[in-house]
Design a protein around this motif. Structure first.
Motif, PDB file in Angstrom:
ATOM      1  N   LYS A  58       0.827  -1.207   0.000  1.00  0.00           N
ATOM      2  CA  LYS A  58       0.000   0.000   0.000  1.00  0.00           C
ATOM      3  C   LYS A  58       0.855   1.248   0.000  1.00  0.00           C
ATOM      4  CE  LYS A  58      -3.348   2.495   2.759  1.00  0.00           C
ATOM      5  NZ  LYS A  58      -4.051   2.575   4.016  1.00  0.00           N
ATOM      6  N   GLY A  59       1.951   1.212   0.733  1.00  0.00           N
ATOM      7  CA  GLY A  59       2.794   2.394   0.845  1.00  0.00           C
ATOM      8  C   GLY A  59       2.230   3.348   1.885  1.00  0.00           C
ATOM      9  N   PRO A  60       2.798   4.536   1.975  1.00  0.00           N
ATOM     10  CA  PRO A  60       2.366   5.476   3.014  1.00  0.00           C
ATOM     11  C   PRO A  60       0.982   6.088   2.749  1.00  0.00           C
ATOM     12  CG  PRO A  60       4.047   6.459   1.637  1.00  0.00           C
ATOM     13  CD  PRO A  60       3.924   5.024   1.213  1.00  0.00           C
ATOM     14  N   ASN A  61       0.470   5.966   1.548  1.00  0.00           N
ATOM     15  CA  ASN A  61      -0.854   6.516   1.236  1.00  0.00           C
ATOM     16  C   ASN A  61      -1.508   5.631   0.181  1.00  0.00           C
ATOM     17  OD1 ASN A  61       0.471   7.189  -1.157  1.00  0.00           O
ATOM     18  ND2 ASN A  61       0.984   9.214  -0.407  1.00  0.00           N
ATOM     19  N   THR A  62      -2.547   6.118  -0.463  1.00  0.00           N
ATOM     20  CA  THR A  62      -3.264   5.289  -1.438  1.00  0.00           C
ATOM     21  C   THR A  62      -2.747   5.464  -2.857  1.00  0.00           C
ATOM     22  OG1 THR A  62      -4.931   7.006  -1.710  1.00  0.00           O
ATOM     23  CG2 THR A  62      -5.377   5.286  -0.073  1.00  0.00           C
ATOM     24  N   ASP A  63      -1.561   6.020  -3.041  1.00  0.00           N
ATOM     25  CA  ASP A  63      -1.023   6.207  -4.386  1.00  0.00           C
ATOM     26  C   ASP A  63      -0.885   4.879  -5.138  1.00  0.00           C
ATOM     27  OD1 ASP A  63      -0.944   8.907  -4.100  1.00  0.00           O
ATOM     28  OD2 ASP A  63       1.198   9.025  -3.691  1.00  0.00           O
ATOM     29  N   ALA A  64      -0.603   3.808  -4.413  1.00  0.00           N
ATOM     30  CA  ALA A  64      -0.444   2.511  -5.053  1.00  0.00           C
ATOM     31  C   ALA A  64      -1.784   1.933  -5.486  1.00  0.00           C
ATOM     32  CB  ALA A  64       0.262   1.537  -4.118  1.00  0.00           C
ATOM     33  N   GLY A  65      -2.877   2.416  -4.905  1.00  0.00           N
ATOM     34  CA  GLY A  65      -4.199   1.958  -5.291  1.00  0.00           C
ATOM     35  C   GLY A  65      -4.921   1.138  -4.244  1.00  0.00           C
TER      36      GLY A  65
END
Length: 139
Positions: free
Chosen positions: A52-59
């Protein structure tokens, strides 16, 4: 001239609305048969958190696990990630995901409780480990 400006403004506003509609998160369900205990859930959560990463940029927006049924419900943004990619990511973590088979090297690193019953490990069908790994006695 004002009429053309209004038409252009409406077109731009309509395009922005269409783009927002495409970015709307949706839920998907993935069957993960090995997902039967707290330890499996913890490992999968750690892996999905990295994806996911630190936010929803990955989707990936959020997810919920159902240990009783071995199901992962995941909310994702279809413009950024596909459900097939998420299945592959779960398989890369060492778990079967629907029809995608677990990646062999990460599967071997899973603790015995998280392995398939067919490998003489895991909890098998209808056997659940409801004890948090932190509360288990050390071997």
């Amino acid at each position: 001239m004002k009429w053309i400006s209004v038409v252009v403004l409406m077109f731009v506003a309509g395009s922005a609305d269409a783009q927002v509609m495409q970015n709307k998160p949706q839920w998907g369900t993935i069957k993960v048969p090995q997902l039967k205990c707290w330890e499996c859930e913890q490992r999968l959560n750690q892996y999905l958190t990295r994806e996911k990463g630190p936010n929803t940029d990955a989707g990936i927006v959020q997810w919920k696990t159902d240990l009783r049924n071995g199901v992962l419900k995941i909310q994702y943004i279809p413009d950024r990630i596909t459900l097939d990619y998420i299945r592959t990511a779960v398989a890369n973590a060492g778990f079967d995901a629907d029809s995608v088979t677990a990646e062999e090297t990460t599967y071997k690193r899973l603790p015995p409780a998280c392995k398939k019953a067919s490998d003489s490990a895991g909890f098998g069908p209808f056997k659940f480990c409801n004890i948090d790994p932190a509360d288990r006695p050390k071997d």
